[in-house]
Structures are given as C-alpha cells and as structure tokens.
Design a protein around this motif. Sequence first.
Motif, PDB file in Angstrom:
ATOM      1  N   GLY A   1      34.492   9.503  -4.838  1.00 40.05           N
ATOM      2  CA  GLY A   1      33.944   9.580  -6.196  1.00 40.05           C
ATOM      3  C   GLY A   1      33.168   8.350  -6.627  1.00 40.05           C
ATOM      4  O   GLY A   1      33.645   7.225  -6.484  1.00 40.05           O
ATOM      5  N   HIS A   2      31.938   8.582  -7.132  1.00 37.23           N
ATOM      6  CA  HIS A   2      31.124   7.453  -7.625  1.00 37.23           C
ATOM      7  C   HIS A   2      30.503   7.717  -8.994  1.00 37.23           C
ATOM      8  O   HIS A   2      29.927   6.815  -9.581  1.00 37.23           O
ATOM      9  CB  HIS A   2      30.019   7.108  -6.619  1.00 37.23           C
ATOM     10  CG  HIS A   2      29.055   8.238  -6.400  1.00 37.23           C
ATOM     11  ND1 HIS A   2      29.269   9.206  -5.452  1.00 37.23           N
ATOM     12  CD2 HIS A   2      27.914   8.572  -7.027  1.00 37.23           C
ATOM     13  CE1 HIS A   2      28.278  10.087  -5.508  1.00 37.23           C
ATOM     14  NE2 HIS A   2      27.452   9.735  -6.454  1.00 37.23           N
ATOM     15  N   GLU A   3      30.626   8.951  -9.518  1.00 32.85           N
ATOM     16  CA  GLU A   3      29.996   9.258 -10.818  1.00 32.85           C
ATOM     17  C   GLU A   3      31.045   9.131 -11.918  1.00 32.85           C
ATOM     18  O   GLU A   3      31.580  10.127 -12.387  1.00 32.85           O
ATOM     19  CB  GLU A   3      29.391  10.667 -10.781  1.00 32.85           C
ATOM     20  CG  GLU A   3      28.277  10.792  -9.761  1.00 32.85           C
ATOM     21  CD  GLU A   3      27.691  12.186  -9.648  1.00 32.85           C
ATOM     22  OE1 GLU A   3      28.125  13.084 -10.393  1.00 32.85           O
ATOM     23  OE2 GLU A   3      26.794  12.360  -8.815  1.00 32.85           O
ATOM     24  N   PHE A   4      31.333   7.896 -12.321  1.00 33.89           N
ATOM     25  CA  PHE A   4      32.446   7.698 -13.259  1.00 33.89           C
ATOM     26  C   PHE A   4      31.957   7.380 -14.663  1.00 33.89           C
ATOM     27  O   PHE A   4      30.881   6.820 -14.866  1.00 33.89           O
ATOM     28  CB  PHE A   4      33.367   6.567 -12.775  1.00 33.89           C
ATOM     29  CG  PHE A   4      32.699   5.214 -12.743  1.00 33.89           C
ATOM     30  CD1 PHE A   4      32.011   4.808 -11.616  1.00 33.89           C
ATOM     31  CD2 PHE A   4      32.762   4.355 -13.837  1.00 33.89           C
ATOM     32  CE1 PHE A   4      31.396   3.563 -11.576  1.00 33.89           C
ATOM     33  CE2 PHE A   4      32.151   3.101 -13.804  1.00 33.89           C
ATOM     34  CZ  PHE A   4      31.463   2.711 -12.672  1.00 33.89           C
TER      35      PHE A   4
ATOM     36  N   ILE B   1      31.691  15.355  -9.683  1.00 35.28           N
ATOM     37  CA  ILE B   1      31.736  15.641  -8.245  1.00 35.28           C
ATOM     38  C   ILE B   1      30.298  15.796  -7.771  1.00 35.28           C
ATOM     39  O   ILE B   1      29.536  16.590  -8.310  1.00 35.28           O
ATOM     40  CB  ILE B   1      32.534  16.931  -7.960  1.00 35.28           C
ATOM     41  CG1 ILE B   1      33.946  16.801  -8.552  1.00 35.28           C
ATOM     42  CG2 ILE B   1      32.599  17.204  -6.457  1.00 35.28           C
ATOM     43  CD1 ILE B   1      34.710  18.117  -8.572  1.00 35.28           C
ATOM     44  N   CYS B   2      29.927  15.009  -6.760  1.00 36.72           N
ATOM     45  CA  CYS B   2      28.540  14.938  -6.293  1.00 36.72           C
ATOM     46  C   CYS B   2      28.451  15.574  -4.905  1.00 36.72           C
ATOM     47  O   CYS B   2      29.449  15.675  -4.191  1.00 36.72           O
ATOM     48  CB  CYS B   2      28.133  13.471  -6.217  1.00 36.72           C
ATOM     49  SG  CYS B   2      26.455  13.172  -5.669  1.00 36.72           S
ATOM     50  N   GLY B   3      27.242  15.991  -4.528  1.00 29.67           N
ATOM     51  CA  GLY B   3      27.011  16.471  -3.171  1.00 29.67           C
ATOM     52  C   GLY B   3      27.496  15.469  -2.131  1.00 29.67           C
ATOM     53  O   GLY B   3      28.012  15.858  -1.078  1.00 29.67           O
TER      54      GLY B   3
ATOM     55  N   VAL C   1      25.050  10.547 -16.094  1.00 30.38           N
ATOM     56  CA  VAL C   1      24.099   9.419 -16.086  1.00 30.38           C
ATOM     57  C   VAL C   1      23.641   9.101 -14.656  1.00 30.38           C
ATOM     58  O   VAL C   1      22.448   8.898 -14.419  1.00 30.38           O
ATOM     59  CB  VAL C   1      24.709   8.157 -16.747  1.00 30.38           C
ATOM     60  CG1 VAL C   1      23.788   6.957 -16.551  1.00 30.38           C
ATOM     61  CG2 VAL C   1      24.946   8.390 -18.237  1.00 30.38           C
ATOM     62  N   GLU C   2      24.561   9.096 -13.694  1.00 33.68           N
ATOM     63  CA  GLU C   2      24.157   8.758 -12.317  1.00 33.68           C
ATOM     64  C   GLU C   2      23.186   9.787 -11.744  1.00 33.68           C
ATOM     65  O   GLU C   2      22.105   9.418 -11.263  1.00 33.68           O
ATOM     66  CB  GLU C   2      25.381   8.561 -11.421  1.00 33.68           C
ATOM     67  CG  GLU C   2      25.051   7.857 -10.114  1.00 33.68           C
ATOM     68  CD  GLU C   2      24.835   8.787  -8.925  1.00 33.68           C
ATOM     69  OE1 GLU C   2      24.528   8.291  -7.843  1.00 33.68           O
ATOM     70  OE2 GLU C   2      24.953  10.021  -9.075  1.00 33.68           O
ATOM     71  N   PRO C   3      23.493  11.098 -11.788  1.00 35.56           N
ATOM     72  CA  PRO C   3      22.469  12.043 -11.334  1.00 35.56           C
ATOM     73  C   PRO C   3      21.171  11.963 -12.144  1.00 35.56           C
ATOM     74  O   PRO C   3      20.078  12.079 -11.594  1.00 35.56           O
ATOM     75  CB  PRO C   3      23.135  13.420 -11.491  1.00 35.56           C
ATOM     76  CG  PRO C   3      24.459  13.200 -12.132  1.00 35.56           C
ATOM     77  CD  PRO C   3      24.785  11.762 -12.076  1.00 35.56           C
TER      78      PRO C   3
HETATM   79 ZN   LIG Z   1      26.041  11.277  -7.138  1.00 36.16          ZN
END
Ligand SMILES: [Zn+2]
Length: 351
Positions: free
Chosen positions: A64-67, A43-45, A151-153
């Motif tokens: 959601g994009h951080e999968f 869960i991202c900002g 990985v994404e952050p």
């Molecule tokens: Zn993010």
Amino acid sequence: MKEKTMKALVKTAKGPGLVELQEVPVPRIGDNEVLIEVKAAGICGTDLHIYHDEFPYWPPVILGHEFAGTIAAVGKNVRGWKPGDRVVGEPHTLACGRCWLCRTGNRQLCPEKRSPGWGIDGCFAPYMRFPEPELLHRLPDNLTLEEATLVEPMANVVTDVLERGRVEAGDMVAVIGPGPIGLLAAMAAKAAGAAMVMLVGTDADESLRLPVARKIRSIDYVLNVQKENVVAFGLDVSGGRGVDVVVEASGSASGIALGIELLRKLGRFTAIGLTGKGEIAFPYDPAMFKALTFIFNLSTSFTSWETAIRLLSSGKIETAPLITHRGSLDRWPELFSALEEKKGIKGVFLP
Ligand SMILES: [Zn+2]
Ligand SMILES: [Zn+2]
C-alpha cells in the motif's frame, strides 16, 4: 513492557500470492520521521501486480502506498508538522539525493528510491512510519480522507496529462481506458480547459465502468469500441482533423493503435501505465506520417501533488462515483478480486 502490535497486510516472500494479514509491531519512529495513523488507503494496480509477483518488491513488506491519514507522532527534529495534521505523501522515499535525477528535481525516478508498499512498509495497516516528512502534503479541510486517497492517482494524471501531455484550453481529447486513471484523466483534461473529452472502453467495461463514466458530467462522450466506430466519431467531432491529445490508459496494444488513429497530424500521445509485456505491436509508420509526439511517463512530479490536491478540493473532479468498494483490511481477498475482475473502480481500505 510489551510491544504494541497491529494487523497489517503483508507480502511475506517472493512469489505469486503470499499475501496475508499478520500481527506486526506498531512502528517506532526516529528523530527525523513521523508516525501516520492511516485513515484510508487506496488499492492501486501496483498492489495487485505485487500480489502476482509482477513488480519489484523487497519482502516481507506491508503493501500500500496511496495513504491519507493524520500525524500520530513526530520525531524530535521534525519541523512544520504536529500530531493531528491531515496529510498525504509522495511515495518517493529513500531517493539518494545525490544522483543526476535527484539533483534535477526528479527524485521520483532515482534508482535508489524505495517506496512505501514495496521498498519499505506501506499503508495497509493502522499505522505507518514515514521517514521523510518533506514529502508530505497538507490536506484542505473540504477534502475527506477517503477522497484524499485519490491524490496519488490524480498526481499521476496531472504529471502525465497536464504537465507532460500539455492539454490546453480548446483541445479535443480522447482518453482510452475507463479505469480509475482514465476517468480521472478525462475529468482533469476537462478541468484544464479541453473543449471536448471522449472516453473509450470495451464490452468488458459495460458492466460498471462505462455506466459510471456516462454519469460524470464533464465527460462529453463515452464510447464502446466494440460497438461503435470510434475513429469515425473522433474525426467527425473534430471537424475531420483528428483529436489534439490522446491519453492512453488501457495498456493494451489495440488501445495504443486506436490512439494513433484518432490523433491529428502533430498531435500528442501521452501514455499512462504499463502494458505488462516486454514488446507490443506498434504502428510506427502511421505515427511517423502524422509527426506525432509520443510521451512515456513514470511516477509523479512534486508540483503535480499540489495541483492534484487543489483540483480535487475545487470540486471540478467528481470523486464519489470512483470509490466503489471500501472495507477493513481483513476483507482484502474480496476487495482485490472485485478490482481485478473490473467489478469495482477504486477500492479503499479503512484500517
Ligand atoms: Zn498508486
Ligand atoms: Zn538519486
């Protein structure tokens, strides 16, 4: 034949709130696409901003994009991927491929880009259609799928702190803001060879984020700006010169002003994340008198993904203290509010 369905967390329409768990069809894929079974989703900002209607999005859309997950099916033209492969993916889908940014290797900034989670359906669901397999990255076996949601952050941190902020061996680095990005930035700076890393928070961070930071071995000093004289400390620890690099991850005007005070002349200021305001007060002349380099950042480079995966896999980044909340999608109200109230650092859905 009856269509297969799944439960997904959907932003249903434009406006604040308007998020619900809905029964939707399991996506079908085209010949050039892959279907991903989502095993963990950070869960991202950004998701919280979309919930509050503070970030562009095209509803109805699955958030959601951080999968992190495994490939469930591949289209017949897809080469190099097969069912079972463990992957994460750059969210730079639907970039045009023709504009100046795309042609110079900066598709992450293409104006036509529509990412999972706001432009196309995202990963807060058991399955996700991913239209551009070339954006996927293979995960090493020693990285769990839950850790891989970082990985994404981490790629943001690599882009902004290492590639653009150019932290070098021996640098003195101050990170302002002890959220997930600030914590990752502090650890990344140390892994890149910083001689000293200090992390700065406020009273609001004392309940969770600062205590977690104090336990992370690679962060040398953790300070509360409301209790300690952070500028005096920064000067002292750098032999009176000021720090070489500031990473601003608080998004507050006071954090930005503090960073400018902490830097040495000719220092580098690299900023991660938005302030949420169109304009803020900025100490322009003090920055000018120090001849600072100020770096604005947005999104992630291709190279940062490979580096982020290697850094996380190397064991130099402590991931365990960062994921404080995990749960199924139906617990979204609880997870969203824990993160908003800073009772958590990073939350992960296990769909
Ligand atoms: Zn993010
Ligand atoms: Zn483009």
